[in-house]
Design an enzyme around this catalytic site. Sequence first.
Site, PDB file in Angstrom:
ATOM      1  N   CYS A 142      32.427 -12.573   4.434  1.00  0.00           N
ATOM      2  CA  CYS A 142      31.420 -13.616   4.633  1.00  0.00           C
ATOM      3  C   CYS A 142      31.468 -14.698   3.546  1.00  0.00           C
ATOM      4  O   CYS A 142      32.462 -15.405   3.456  1.00  0.00           O
ATOM      5  CB  CYS A 142      30.043 -12.986   4.759  1.00  0.00           C
ATOM      6  SG  CYS A 142      28.819 -14.181   5.342  1.00  0.00           S
ATOM      7  N   SER A 192      26.523 -13.703  10.207  1.00  0.00           N
ATOM      8  CA  SER A 192      25.226 -14.076   9.620  1.00  0.00           C
ATOM      9  C   SER A 192      25.506 -15.020   8.462  1.00  0.00           C
ATOM     10  O   SER A 192      25.668 -14.599   7.319  1.00  0.00           O
ATOM     11  CB  SER A 192      24.487 -12.822   9.108  1.00  0.00           C
ATOM     12  OG  SER A 192      23.318 -13.231   8.410  1.00  0.00           O
ATOM     13  N   HIS A 235      30.337  -9.679   9.580  1.00  0.00           N
ATOM     14  CA  HIS A 235      29.839  -8.477   8.911  1.00  0.00           C
ATOM     15  C   HIS A 235      30.078  -7.231   9.748  1.00  0.00           C
ATOM     16  O   HIS A 235      29.149  -6.654  10.320  1.00  0.00           O
ATOM     17  CB  HIS A 235      28.342  -8.627   8.633  1.00  0.00           C
ATOM     18  CG  HIS A 235      28.028  -9.521   7.490  1.00  0.00           C
ATOM     19  ND1 HIS A 235      28.196  -9.132   6.176  1.00  0.00           N
ATOM     20  CD2 HIS A 235      27.584 -10.804   7.474  1.00  0.00           C
ATOM     21  CE1 HIS A 235      27.848 -10.148   5.390  1.00  0.00           C
ATOM     22  NE2 HIS A 235      27.475 -11.171   6.146  1.00  0.00           N
ATOM     23  N   GLU A 237      30.435  -4.388   8.804  1.00  0.00           N
ATOM     24  CA  GLU A 237      29.775  -3.246   8.170  1.00  0.00           C
ATOM     25  C   GLU A 237      28.308  -3.129   8.527  1.00  0.00           C
ATOM     26  O   GLU A 237      27.666  -2.107   8.234  1.00  0.00           O
ATOM     27  CB  GLU A 237      29.935  -3.345   6.645  1.00  0.00           C
ATOM     28  CG  GLU A 237      28.955  -4.285   5.933  1.00  0.00           C
ATOM     29  CD  GLU A 237      29.299  -5.761   6.051  1.00  0.00           C
ATOM     30  OE1 GLU A 237      30.236  -6.102   6.800  1.00  0.00           O
ATOM     31  OE2 GLU A 237      28.608  -6.589   5.416  1.00  0.00           O
ATOM     32  N   ARG A 249      12.930 -11.252   7.730  1.00  0.00           N
ATOM     33  CA  ARG A 249      12.828 -11.814   6.368  1.00  0.00           C
ATOM     34  C   ARG A 249      12.727 -13.323   6.430  1.00  0.00           C
ATOM     35  O   ARG A 249      11.853 -13.939   5.800  1.00  0.00           O
ATOM     36  CB  ARG A 249      14.050 -11.399   5.545  1.00  0.00           C
ATOM     37  CG  ARG A 249      14.112 -12.021   4.162  1.00  0.00           C
ATOM     38  CD  ARG A 249      15.535 -12.042   3.657  1.00  0.00           C
ATOM     39  NE  ARG A 249      16.358 -12.982   4.428  1.00  0.00           N
ATOM     40  CZ  ARG A 249      17.693 -12.966   4.430  1.00  0.00           C
ATOM     41  NH1 ARG A 249      18.357 -12.045   3.744  1.00  0.00           N
ATOM     42  NH2 ARG A 249      18.365 -13.851   5.150  1.00  0.00           N
TER      43      ARG A 249
HETATM   44  C1  SCA Z   1      19.272 -19.983  -2.426  1.00  0.00           C
HETATM   45  C2  SCA Z   1      19.089 -18.505  -2.111  1.00  0.00           C
HETATM   46  C3  SCA Z   1      20.082 -17.685  -2.938  1.00  0.00           C
HETATM   47  C4  SCA Z   1      17.601 -18.209  -2.380  1.00  0.00           C
HETATM   48  O1  SCA Z   1      17.569 -17.031  -3.138  1.00  0.00           O
HETATM   49  P1  SCA Z   1      16.207 -16.438  -3.688  1.00  0.00           P
HETATM   50  O2  SCA Z   1      16.425 -16.004  -5.078  1.00  0.00           O
HETATM   51  O3  SCA Z   1      15.067 -17.353  -3.397  1.00  0.00           O
HETATM   52  O4  SCA Z   1      16.075 -15.232  -2.752  1.00  0.00           O
HETATM   53  P2  SCA Z   1      16.518 -13.799  -3.085  1.00  0.00           P
HETATM   54  O5  SCA Z   1      16.557 -13.123  -1.787  1.00  0.00           O
HETATM   55  O6  SCA Z   1      15.723 -13.191  -4.144  1.00  0.00           O
HETATM   56  O7  SCA Z   1      18.006 -14.016  -3.687  1.00  0.00           O
HETATM   57  C5  SCA Z   1      18.990 -13.551  -2.945  1.00  0.00           C
HETATM   58  C6  SCA Z   1      20.092 -13.248  -3.909  1.00  0.00           C
HETATM   59  O8  SCA Z   1      20.675 -14.478  -4.301  1.00  0.00           O
HETATM   60  C7  SCA Z   1      20.778 -14.501  -5.720  1.00  0.00           C
HETATM   61  N1  SCA Z   1      20.766 -15.877  -6.172  1.00  0.00           N
HETATM   62  C8  SCA Z   1      19.772 -16.775  -6.076  1.00  0.00           C
HETATM   63  N2  SCA Z   1      20.169 -17.954  -6.593  1.00  0.00           N
HETATM   64  C9  SCA Z   1      21.445 -17.765  -7.060  1.00  0.00           C
HETATM   65  C10 SCA Z   1      22.398 -18.578  -7.720  1.00  0.00           C
HETATM   66  N3  SCA Z   1      22.165 -19.849  -8.025  1.00  0.00           N
HETATM   67  N4  SCA Z   1      23.596 -18.040  -8.041  1.00  0.00           N
HETATM   68  C11 SCA Z   1      23.879 -16.755  -7.755  1.00  0.00           C
HETATM   69  N5  SCA Z   1      23.023 -15.932  -7.120  1.00  0.00           N
HETATM   70  C12 SCA Z   1      21.814 -16.438  -6.781  1.00  0.00           C
HETATM   71  C13 SCA Z   1      19.607 -13.710  -6.211  1.00  0.00           C
HETATM   72  O9  SCA Z   1      19.821 -13.330  -7.546  1.00  0.00           O
HETATM   73  C14 SCA Z   1      19.653 -12.556  -5.208  1.00  0.00           C
HETATM   74  O10 SCA Z   1      20.705 -11.673  -5.525  1.00  0.00           O
HETATM   75  P3  SCA Z   1      20.479 -10.346  -6.423  1.00  0.00           P
HETATM   76  O11 SCA Z   1      19.434  -9.522  -5.729  1.00  0.00           O
HETATM   77  O12 SCA Z   1      21.829  -9.692  -6.494  1.00  0.00           O
HETATM   78  O13 SCA Z   1      20.016 -10.849  -7.768  1.00  0.00           O
HETATM   79  C15 SCA Z   1      19.440 -18.083  -0.681  1.00  0.00           C
HETATM   80  O14 SCA Z   1      19.094 -16.671  -0.568  1.00  0.00           O
HETATM   81  C16 SCA Z   1      18.770 -18.847   0.422  1.00  0.00           C
HETATM   82  O15 SCA Z   1      19.026 -20.031   0.654  1.00  0.00           O
HETATM   83  N6  SCA Z   1      17.913 -18.139   1.085  1.00  0.00           N
HETATM   84  C17 SCA Z   1      17.229 -18.712   2.254  1.00  0.00           C
HETATM   85  C18 SCA Z   1      17.568 -17.804   3.526  1.00  0.00           C
HETATM   86  C19 SCA Z   1      19.013 -17.948   3.866  1.00  0.00           C
HETATM   87  O16 SCA Z   1      19.437 -18.966   4.349  1.00  0.00           O
HETATM   88  N7  SCA Z   1      19.748 -16.901   3.463  1.00  0.00           N
HETATM   89  C20 SCA Z   1      21.138 -16.641   3.751  1.00  0.00           C
HETATM   90  C21 SCA Z   1      21.932 -17.710   4.473  1.00  0.00           C
HETATM   91  S1  SCA Z   1      23.427 -16.990   5.145  1.00  0.00           S
HETATM   92  C22 SCA Z   1      24.429 -16.977   3.834  1.00  0.00           C
HETATM   93  O17 SCA Z   1      24.185 -17.623   2.816  1.00  0.00           O
HETATM   94  C23 SCA Z   1      25.670 -16.171   4.009  1.00  0.00           C
HETATM   95  C24 SCA Z   1      26.846 -16.751   3.292  1.00  0.00           C
HETATM   96  C25 SCA Z   1      27.340 -18.049   3.841  1.00  0.00           C
HETATM   97  O18 SCA Z   1      26.755 -18.612   4.753  1.00  0.00           O
HETATM   98  O19 SCA Z   1      28.393 -18.520   3.323  1.00  0.00           O
HETATM   99  N1  HSE Z   2      23.828 -13.525   5.724  1.00  0.00           N
HETATM  100  C1  HSE Z   2      23.190 -12.616   4.817  1.00  0.00           C
HETATM  101  C2  HSE Z   2      23.817 -12.678   3.439  1.00  0.00           C
HETATM  102  C3  HSE Z   2      25.270 -12.267   3.440  1.00  0.00           C
HETATM  103  O1  HSE Z   2      26.006 -12.900   4.417  1.00  0.00           O
HETATM  104  C4  HSE Z   2      21.701 -12.910   4.728  1.00  0.00           C
HETATM  105  O2  HSE Z   2      21.205 -13.705   5.542  1.00  0.00           O
HETATM  106  O3  HSE Z   2      21.078 -12.343   3.842  1.00  0.00           O
END
Ligand code: SCA
Ligand code: HSE
Length: 306
Positions: A142, A192, A235, A237, A249
């Site tokens: 991913c 995803s 994914h 897995e 979520r």
């Molecule tokens: C910008 C973030 C990272 C928002 O993260 P938050 O911290 O607010 O939420 P969280 O669930 O607590 O964080 C998820 C994980 O991301 C890490 N995280 C957050 N900001 C980070 C950064 N700048 N660099 C590295 N890791 C980061 C956190 O530490 C946590 O991992 P640890 O627990 O290890 O510390 C992203 O989760 C997001 O945009 N969320 C909105 C929903 C969404 O769209 N999600 C997934 C999209 S699908 C996706 O992204 C798949 C990949 C892809 O599309 O290429």
């Molecule tokens: N897509 C996953 C993260 C890893 O692809 C998520 O929405 O949390």
Amino acid sequence: MPIKVPSELPALDGLLNENIFAMDNERALSQNIRPMNVGILNLMPNKIETELQILRLLSNTPLQIDIDLIRIDDSAPKNTPIAHMNAFYHTFNDIREKKYDGLIVTGAPLGNLEYEDVKYWDKMIDLMDWAKRNVQSTIYLCWAANAALYHFFGLQRKVRAEKLSGVFEHKVMDEKDSLMRGFDPMFWAPHSRVGDIPVSDYEQAEGIKILGLSSQAGVYLSATHDKRMIFITGHPEYDSQTLAGEYSRDIGQGLAPKVPVNYFQDDNPACDILVRWKSHGNLLFTNWLNYCVYQITPFDLNELAE
Ligand SMILES: CC(C)(COP(=O)(O)OP(=O)(O)OC[C@H]1O[C@@H](n2cnc3c(N)ncnc32)[C@H](O)[C@@H]1OP(=O)(O)O)[C@@H](O)C(=O)NCCC(=O)NCCSC(=O)CCC(=O)O
Ligand SMILES: N[C@@H](CCO)C(=O)O
């Protein structure tokens, strides 16, 4: 496991012609067999759940596999107890002197961020370059797949207007490729992600072979010709409930996500989940372990080609 047959057996030519691994008695007697060393770099927020998902897929062969759980650094995760990390994980720095037969780099929910805004991006670059020299075969999942395709081949990920979430049908693009052994011509896999690399960019890239392609989700599976790097944008897995958990979520975060496609019966979240990806998910990892790792890796990992 490869089948051992007499050199003179006529079926041997047929099997070899289909690129099905078979060996004659001479080769079989010369084989040294040892446990495989496989690392898992876990970048997922739901680390404990992801551990189980990936270990389940790795456990489905007769091979003994010694597993190292790896964290990119020693920072405390937001969503996993630090005690768990300290008890079960090695930092990348702890293991960088080792060589591995296989490595799996998980996804991460970072598709909305520029790579350079990912706090461990420099360490990811370091790890990917290390893996190219010190690991027989690496699976990037991913987000990690897009990151590796960007780092090694300059393929730019585009961020989709809407998250691609659901289970999509894919076409096998080369039924004789060892990774596709036993696959049906069409198979299902979950996606995803918000990050997307256009199919045309893969096609124009030197050294990448597309193996699994969906008309709706694009490229799911690709690999370098030597299978040292395998890129899985989906994914395989995932558990039955994983997409449902992400959907709930994201609703909770006020993101108004679309219902995962082809996932709930009648696309109705109140209905049962249609689970139709696990067999091919298992087969993909078993094929990887057999043909890209076990059959290729040197007995002495210090002889690994860099
Ligand atoms: C910008 C973030 C990272 C928002 O993260 P938050 O911290 O607010 O939420 P969280 O669930 O607590 O964080 C998820 C994980 O991301 C890490 N995280 C957050 N900001 C980070 C950064 N700048 N660099 C590295 N890791 C980061 C956190 O530490 C946590 O991992 P640890 O627990 O290890 O510390 C992203 O989760 C997001 O945009 N969320 C909105 C929903 C969404 O769209 N999600 C997934 C999209 S699908 C996706 O992204 C798949 C990949 C892809 O599309 O290429
Ligand atoms: N897509 C996953 C993260 C890893 O692809 C998520 O929405 O949390």
